[in-house]
Scaffold this motif. Structure first.
Motif, mmCIF file in Angstrom:
data_model
loop_
_atom_site.group_PDB
_atom_site.id
_atom_site.type_symbol
_atom_site.label_atom_id
_atom_site.label_comp_id
_atom_site.label_asym_id
_atom_site.label_seq_id
_atom_site.Cartn_x
_atom_site.Cartn_y
_atom_site.Cartn_z
ATOM 1 N N VAL A 84 -75.716 89.056 54.815
ATOM 2 C CA VAL A 84 -74.838 90.222 54.792
ATOM 3 C C VAL A 84 -75.197 91.042 53.552
ATOM 4 O O VAL A 84 -75.129 90.526 52.423
ATOM 5 N N ALA A 85 -75.594 92.281 53.747
ATOM 6 C CA ALA A 85 -75.950 93.134 52.612
ATOM 7 C C ALA A 85 -74.709 93.431 51.767
ATOM 8 O O ALA A 85 -73.597 93.544 52.290
ATOM 9 N N LEU A 86 -74.919 93.555 50.479
ATOM 10 C CA LEU A 86 -73.822 93.861 49.559
ATOM 11 C C LEU A 86 -73.668 95.369 49.388
ATOM 12 O O LEU A 86 -74.655 96.116 49.496
ATOM 13 N N LEU A 98 -65.773 93.742 57.264
ATOM 14 C CA LEU A 98 -66.596 93.149 58.315
ATOM 15 C C LEU A 98 -65.800 92.107 59.087
ATOM 16 O O LEU A 98 -64.674 91.766 58.730
ATOM 17 N N TYR A 99 -66.409 91.588 60.152
ATOM 18 C CA TYR A 99 -65.829 90.485 60.921
ATOM 19 C C TYR A 99 -66.954 89.677 61.556
ATOM 20 O O TYR A 99 -68.012 90.202 61.898
ATOM 21 N N PHE A 100 -66.707 88.388 61.662
ATOM 22 C CA PHE A 100 -67.627 87.469 62.342
ATOM 23 C C PHE A 100 -66.741 86.490 63.099
ATOM 24 O O PHE A 100 -66.053 85.669 62.506
ATOM 25 N N SER A 119 -70.462 100.365 58.343
ATOM 26 C CA SER A 119 -71.833 100.540 57.859
ATOM 27 C C SER A 119 -71.829 101.137 56.454
ATOM 28 O O SER A 119 -70.858 101.779 56.036
ATOM 29 N N PHE A 120 -72.917 100.935 55.744
ATOM 30 C CA PHE A 120 -73.078 101.537 54.424
ATOM 31 C C PHE A 120 -73.708 102.918 54.552
ATOM 32 O O PHE A 120 -74.483 103.177 55.477
ATOM 33 N N MET A 128 -79.685 96.952 61.191
ATOM 34 C CA MET A 128 -78.426 96.353 60.761
ATOM 35 C C MET A 128 -77.341 96.612 61.790
ATOM 36 O O MET A 128 -77.407 97.574 62.558
ATOM 37 N N VAL A 129 -76.321 95.755 61.802
ATOM 38 C CA VAL A 129 -75.083 95.995 62.544
ATOM 39 C C VAL A 129 -73.961 95.892 61.514
ATOM 40 O O VAL A 129 -73.681 94.798 61.011
ATOM 41 N N GLY A 130 -73.343 97.029 61.172
ATOM 42 C CA GLY A 130 -72.428 97.016 60.045
ATOM 43 C C GLY A 130 -73.206 96.553 58.817
ATOM 44 O O GLY A 130 -74.342 96.980 58.586
ATOM 45 N N PRO A 131 -72.659 95.625 58.017
ATOM 46 C CA PRO A 131 -73.390 95.120 56.859
ATOM 47 C C PRO A 131 -74.313 93.945 57.173
ATOM 48 O O PRO A 131 -75.001 93.444 56.292
ATOM 49 N N PHE A 132 -74.335 93.478 58.429
ATOM 50 C CA PHE A 132 -75.179 92.340 58.811
ATOM 51 C C PHE A 132 -76.624 92.808 58.926
ATOM 52 O O PHE A 132 -76.950 93.687 59.721
ATOM 53 N N ILE A 133 -77.516 92.170 58.157
ATOM 54 C CA ILE A 133 -78.896 92.646 58.081
ATOM 55 C C ILE A 133 -79.914 91.625 58.571
ATOM 56 O O ILE A 133 -81.072 91.961 58.820
ATOM 57 N N PHE A 134 -79.500 90.370 58.742
ATOM 58 C CA PHE A 134 -80.461 89.330 59.122
ATOM 59 C C PHE A 134 -79.697 88.185 59.774
ATOM 60 O O PHE A 134 -78.686 87.712 59.242
ATOM 61 N N ILE A 135 -80.169 87.739 60.946
ATOM 62 C CA ILE A 135 -79.559 86.593 61.627
ATOM 63 C C ILE A 135 -80.668 85.738 62.226
ATOM 64 O O ILE A 135 -81.512 86.219 62.988
ATOM 65 N N ASP A 136 -80.674 84.449 61.880
ATOM 66 C CA ASP A 136 -81.556 83.465 62.487
ATOM 67 C C ASP A 136 -80.717 82.434 63.234
ATOM 68 O O ASP A 136 -79.690 81.975 62.721
ATOM 69 N N HIS A 137 -81.167 82.079 64.421
ATOM 70 C CA HIS A 137 -80.564 80.992 65.196
ATOM 71 C C HIS A 137 -81.448 79.768 65.019
ATOM 72 O O HIS A 137 -82.585 79.745 65.487
#
Length: 295
Positions: free
Chosen positions: A123-125, A174-176, A244-245, A31-40
């Protein structure tokens, strides 16, 4: 960018009839912060006989963020939502205790040539929200905060940064951020970030400490002050992260949770057809063979 901790290369993954580049989770960085999955997704040129057709599938414990560069997707979910997303807008679906949705090429595009290109993000809760009631929000492109500094274009797609706040209803800090420049510029924005931070290069390149990084790479920082670098002309990149959590997150298939028991229950409920349905949809994606991350 001298404090770059990890460089993640985009890896191919298959989501049914569509190839994507998978960025997170990664073996060395879940994970990066709360981000847990990214697909392009894409860029893909689809013929008049090819369409995006992702049948009913469930989620728990996360929010999905869909952001397109090209094309269109019709989103339908078990809340009764039916929304077409186009480039620049945001679909934000919070699964909480459980939601089901489909993603398909809109009917008016199904018999013509089309492009599809974008990002699918989970984004994980927070632990206290992971079993909340599901919800859906569509934010139009015109509502996303956009501004220029030193002839560099910024867009705050989600979260808080630069004293601004996106209308996307996030659950944690978070930020995006999207950054686009038609000229070569030096950028230093570390003071505006917090928590963990990573940079994804969609097109073009950046240079830092004598190293040049190109498309389809994520650079994960040792801390959120990573962002001092030179962005090359005609480049587009994304900076994402946040706090992060404390608790570990487990991820299996489309399920995210702090407790593996919640994932096991979701798996059994999906196999037993106990999740809510999407109106006018009949095809369900079966539970795949186990493939675990984070645990």
């Amino acid at each position: 960018m001298s404090n770059t901790k990890l460089i993640i290369e985009e890896r191919a993954a298959n989501i049914g009839n569509f190839m994507v580049g998978r960025l997170l989770p990664f073996r060395q960085k879940r994970m990066v912060g709360p981000f847990i999955f990214i697909d392009h997704m894409g860029p893909a040129s689809l013929s008049s006989k090819e369409n995006l057709d992702i049948a009913m599938h469930p989620h728990i414990g996360l929010s999905t963020l869909t952001y397109l560069f090209e094309g269109a997707i019709m989103h339908r979910d078990s809340l009764g939502t039916e929304v077409e997303i186009k480039p620049g807008a945001v679909n934000w679906m919070t699964a909480g205790k459980g939601v089901v949705h489909t993603e398909r090429t809109p009917e008016y595009l199904r018999h013509s040539k089309k492009m599809l290109h974008g990002l699918q993000i989970w984004v994980a809760l927070p632990k206290e929200d992971e079993q909340c009631e599901p919800s859906f929000t569509h934010v139009a492109a015109a509502e996303i905060p956009t501004w220029k500094e030193n002839n560099v274009q910024f867009k705050l797609i989600a979260g808080k940064a630069f004293g601004k706040q996106s209308p996307v209803p996030v659950y944690s800090a978070l930020y995006f951020i999207q950054i686009t420049s038609s000229d070569t510029k030096t950028i230093s924005i570390g003071d505006h970030l917090f928590g963990e931070s990573a940079l994804y290069i969609l097109e073009g390149s950046i240079t830092s400490d004598g190293h040049t990084y190109g498309p389809k790479q994520i650079l994960v920082a040792k801390d959120s002050s990573l962002c001092a670098f030179e962005i090359e002309a005609n480049s587009t990149l994304y900076i994402f992260g946040g706090e992060s959590f404390e608790e570990e997150r487990f991820i299996e298939w489309n399920f995210v949770a702090t407790d593996k028991a919640l994932i096991e229950k979701a798996k059994e409920d999906w196999k037993a057809d106990k999740f809510p349905k999407v109106v006018n949809e009949t095809v369900r994606i079966p539970l795949p063979a186990p493939k675990r991350f984070g645990g």
